[in-house]
Design an enzyme around this catalytic site. Sequence first.
Site, PDB file in Angstrom:
ATOM      1  N   ARG A 127      -9.714 -12.195   2.551  1.00  0.00           N
ATOM      2  CA  ARG A 127     -10.297 -13.475   1.999  1.00  0.00           C
ATOM      3  C   ARG A 127      -9.716 -14.550   2.343  1.00  0.00           C
ATOM      4  NH1 ARG A 127     -10.656 -10.632  -3.773  1.00  0.00           N
ATOM      5  NH2 ARG A 127     -10.777  -8.719  -2.566  1.00  0.00           N
ATOM      6  N   LYS A 150       0.993  -1.164  -0.268  1.00  0.00           N
ATOM      7  CA  LYS A 150       0.124  -0.111  -0.055  1.00  0.00           C
ATOM      8  C   LYS A 150       0.647   1.160  -0.074  1.00  0.00           C
ATOM      9  CE  LYS A 150      -3.680  -2.027   2.807  1.00  0.00           C
ATOM     10  NZ  LYS A 150      -4.766  -2.132   1.818  1.00  0.00           N
TER      11      LYS A 150
END
Length: 425
Positions: free
Chosen positions: A278, A204
């Site tokens: 996930r 990020k």
Amino acid sequence: MLTVLLSAEPSQGAWGDKALVSYQQDSVLIHYQDDFVLRRIQQAARQLSSQGATQVSLSGEGWSYERQWAFYCGFAATRKSVDVQWASQDDDELELLNARRRSADWVRQVVNATPEDMYPEKLAQDAVTFLKSVAGDNITHEVLVGDELLTEGWIGTHSVGRASSRPPVMLTLDFNPTGDADAPVHACLVGKGITFDSGGYSIKSSAGMVAMKCDMGGAATVTAALAYAIEQGLKKRVKLILCCAENMVAGNAYKLGDILTYKNGLTVEVVNTDAEGRLVLADGLIKAGEMKAPLIIDAATLTGAAMMAVGQDYNAIFSMQPELLRKAQQLSELVNEPAWPLPLQKWHQNNCPSDYADTANSRAVKGGGMGGASNAAAFLSRFVSDDSRWVHFDLASCFRDGADARWAAGATGLGVANIAALLLQ
């Protein structure tokens, strides 16, 4: 102690007829005359908190349960404790308000903690301590740490967390008030507990990373929801599964192009290490399926796509069962924690194809491409037992990067009461 009263009349005089609050010698009036009463009360409470008030007594007419709670949501502060004396004189209502506050305050405490202080083992430990404070001996638990996860086959959580100096953890907690060790499991709660998310090798930006202590908001939310349901009288057996890790960069980090083989045999190609939530939730959903629970609820700060779709005033909800989806939304309205359904069909499972595995964990384009929230939910659906009813909460509204007109910076607690209500159905 500042006395706060409600008024359906517009403010007068120097305050102007559009003012949220007006001040008297020893009290404050909140003026709520419009179609959005709860929002207006919450905005007024945030205004009072921003002006330095820390102790208030809600007094006079008009303070329904929902209005008192809306005031507290706005009055709660990031860096200081506050004292609110409820207006209610009804013992049951007071008990409910105090229970809801305890759960919301715990969410704020753990989500707002620094990543240095809130790491995977600490999150699991705090969840156990909190729930034991509510349910005592009805709580038992098991914690798998580090390479113990590999031994048990929990490849997703281990892969995401292995690059950190602080090992990944899977907590399985059992709330069983029945006294019967063989009692069936009524529901399983699964929470994403990424205590810090660098993005891994799909790293990020600094601006995108600064608030990533909130990435364990799903784990905090389902833990607090269980506590709140217990305090409201939940008598059925519920399992809580928290999949906790730090997603870091190191020489032993999982990489783009890796293929993970899950306990159910499904293979997953990693095309984005920042789509890690996930991957850990998949373990939790498989674990929930092993428990034969008829209802599975998972919660996660999973996708930016959900926030783009519904904003920060709603959580996004998904299910393959339309009736369950409608029930989740109806209950969200009942408890004033707005949630909105986004599309999820079986064919969404094909939207993250891989040439090398059964599926990829995302699409190798910015943000996961169009329909990213639905595609992420569809990925999760691959790991849900066909025998279970399942609802997925993508928690778009559970955290504020900075203070706004209604919320202090940090965790909001939105989603706790909605999930608790589902447990109590």
